[in-house]
Motif scaffolding. Structure first.
Motif, mmCIF file in Angstrom:
data_model
loop_
_atom_site.group_PDB
_atom_site.id
_atom_site.type_symbol
_atom_site.label_atom_id
_atom_site.label_comp_id
_atom_site.label_asym_id
_atom_site.label_seq_id
_atom_site.Cartn_x
_atom_site.Cartn_y
_atom_site.Cartn_z
ATOM 1 N N GLU A 1 27.601 120.956 79.189
ATOM 2 C CA GLU A 1 26.994 121.652 80.331
ATOM 3 C C GLU A 1 27.783 121.383 81.604
ATOM 4 O O GLU A 1 27.976 122.284 82.432
ATOM 5 C CB GLU A 1 25.542 121.209 80.498
ATOM 6 C CG GLU A 1 24.620 121.702 79.400
ATOM 7 C CD GLU A 1 23.206 121.162 79.527
ATOM 8 O OE1 GLU A 1 22.300 121.700 78.866
ATOM 9 O OE2 GLU A 1 23.001 120.187 80.293
ATOM 10 N N ALA A 2 28.246 120.149 81.758
ATOM 11 C CA ALA A 2 29.063 119.819 82.925
ATOM 12 C C ALA A 2 30.372 120.601 82.903
ATOM 13 O O ALA A 2 30.823 121.120 83.933
ATOM 14 C CB ALA A 2 29.325 118.321 82.975
ATOM 15 N N GLU A 3 30.988 120.697 81.730
ATOM 16 C CA GLU A 3 32.229 121.443 81.611
ATOM 17 C C GLU A 3 32.032 122.908 82.014
ATOM 18 O O GLU A 3 32.906 123.512 82.652
ATOM 19 C CB GLU A 3 32.755 121.362 80.183
ATOM 20 C CG GLU A 3 33.318 119.994 79.812
ATOM 21 C CD GLU A 3 33.817 119.925 78.381
ATOM 22 O OE1 GLU A 3 34.454 118.910 78.026
ATOM 23 O OE2 GLU A 3 33.576 120.882 77.616
ATOM 24 N N ALA A 4 30.877 123.456 81.646
ATOM 25 C CA ALA A 4 30.608 124.857 81.994
ATOM 26 C C ALA A 4 30.504 125.067 83.498
ATOM 27 O O ALA A 4 30.739 126.176 83.997
ATOM 28 C CB ALA A 4 29.316 125.311 81.311
ATOM 29 N N MET A 5 30.163 124.025 84.237
ATOM 30 C CA MET A 5 30.027 124.113 85.688
ATOM 31 C C MET A 5 31.300 123.681 86.415
ATOM 32 O O MET A 5 31.392 123.803 87.638
ATOM 33 C CB MET A 5 28.867 123.224 86.155
ATOM 34 C CG MET A 5 27.524 123.583 85.548
ATOM 35 S SD MET A 5 26.245 122.367 85.966
ATOM 36 C CE MET A 5 26.074 122.619 87.737
#
Length: 398
Positions: A288-292
């Motif tokens: 999820e962090a990578e997506a942001m």
């Protein structure tokens, strides 16, 4: 040393530009890591940077090494009592008659006693805290800096694989740490991981297994480790590594001053279902962090999203520590020091920019059982991010 197109000259110029914008007449760089960043030398002294003009490096020792390493002109430090007068002769615009010059320095790392001596030696000067200014300048890495962090990532990957091959049931944690440190050193690790925070120390990282990893300590992180004694109450201790318990391998490597930070979870056998599930959620939070992770995302948003996910999975009380020992961040900037800006934490409104390098480390702590999680280091790019960490992911079953 030729200043033309030199990376240290570019850094000095960026510092001067920020000083001019902030109404600062000169900057007295005192911290050894900042001295290296701005001037290429960690020799003992001060780098005096005027808002306009070339800096001067006044050195106690070693003059010889400083002359070999420094971009700025080097001068013997001499007496502190006469330093202001000597600087005034060289930089009359800074110390003009009737003017109260504003001189900044890094208050966050300057001992009070030393600052009081500077105040006494520089009468008529208004001192200003330049810590934030320096942290913000160092927050954006050059391609050369990122290349060194990338190189460190390759070293730590090879080190991890060597260490995994050497793990056996019943071996003490410190023996595993010694395998890691030996392999790191053989590949060029400087032997230390620098931190800026007061009274914080970190040699190679945190290697601990089972209940010992979940023991809290003063270090500002989700895992503590028992350590070998109260004189070093963190990371690896003498506890033997057992079967079916998580082995937390949170380690780094320092190549030419630049560090990588990486965590992997290993196990001899298999994790209990509760810990396996928590590990899977740590990977979910990471994805999820990578997506942001792209230019324009506010740093704190990655942390707030991680809190929501951990809470939704019923793991909020175990996320990034346990109980009163939980830490309030998801990750941190990394470069010459392991605790750089931006911090992925509430209140950090910095927007991600190309050149930032951040370590993201979602972990879950279970007292009496251990710590599970993962950590990767990323460089923010125009298109999103580059994952600098290259080690294989997932629970590493042995």
């Amino acid at each position: 040393m030729n200043r033309t197109n030199h990376p240290y000259a570019e850094r000095q110029q960026r510092l001067q530009k920020a000083m001019q914008a902030g109404g600062i007449d000169a900057f007295l760089v005192n911290h050894h890591v900042d001295l290296y960043y701005f001037n290429g030398s960690m020799q003992n002294g001060y780098l005096f940077v005027p808002a306009e003009g070339n800096p001067l490096f006044v050195v106690r020792r070693s003059i010889t090494r400083a002359q070999q390493e420094s971009l700025a002109e080097v001068e013997e430090f001499g007496s502190l009592r006469t330093l202001k007068d000597r600087l005034a002769q060289r930089y009359p615009g800074v110390f003009a008659s009737g003017k109260e010059p504003v001189i900044a320095t890094e208050f966050d790392v300057l001992p009070v006693q030393q600052f009081q001596r500077l105040e006494g030696a520089f009468p008529g000067v208004k001192w200003k805290d330049g810590s934030l200014l320096v942290k913000e300048l160092r927050m954006i890495k050059s391609p050369d800096e990122i290349a060194l962090i990338r190189k460190a990532a390759g070293v730590i990957d090879r080190t991890l694989e060597k260490a995994l091959a050497g793990i056996r049931e019943g071996m003490p944690e410190f023996e595993l740490m010694s395998l890691i440190e030996r392999e790191n050193r053989l590949q060029g690790h400087l032997g230390l991981m620098r931190m800026r925070a007061y009274n914080s120390e970190l040699i190679t990282g945190c290697v601990a297994a089972g209940a010992a990893a979940a023991e809290p300590t003063y270090f500002d992180g989700p895992a503590g480790g028992r350590g070998l004694s109260p004189a070093s109450p963190q990371s690896a201790g003498s506890r033997p590594i057992g079967r079916n318990e998580p082995i937390l391998i949170d380690i780094g490597c320092n190549i030419e001053g630049y560090v990588i930070d990486q965590t992997r979870t290993a196990v001899i056998g298999a994790l209990p279902d509760e810990l396996q599930h928590a590990y899977e959620i740590s990977e979910k939070i990471l994805k999820e962090a990578e997506a942001m992770m792209k230019p324009g995302t506010v740093a704190e948003h990655l942390y707030l999203q991680s809190l929501d996910t951990a809470s939704a999975e019923g793991l909020g009380g175990h996320f990034m520590g346990y109980g009163i020992d939980q830490v309030k961040f998801l990750g941190h900037g990394i470069g010459l020091e392991i605790d750089e800006f931006p911090v992925l934490a509430k209140g950090f409104k910095y927007k991600l920019e190309p050149g930032m390098v951040i370590a993201v480390e979602p972990k879950f702590t279970f007292p009496g059982l251990g710590v599970v999680g993962i950590e990767n280091t990323y460089a923010i790019t125009e298109a999103g991010f580059e994952k600098l960490t290259v080690s294989r992911e997932g629970v590493l079953a042995l």
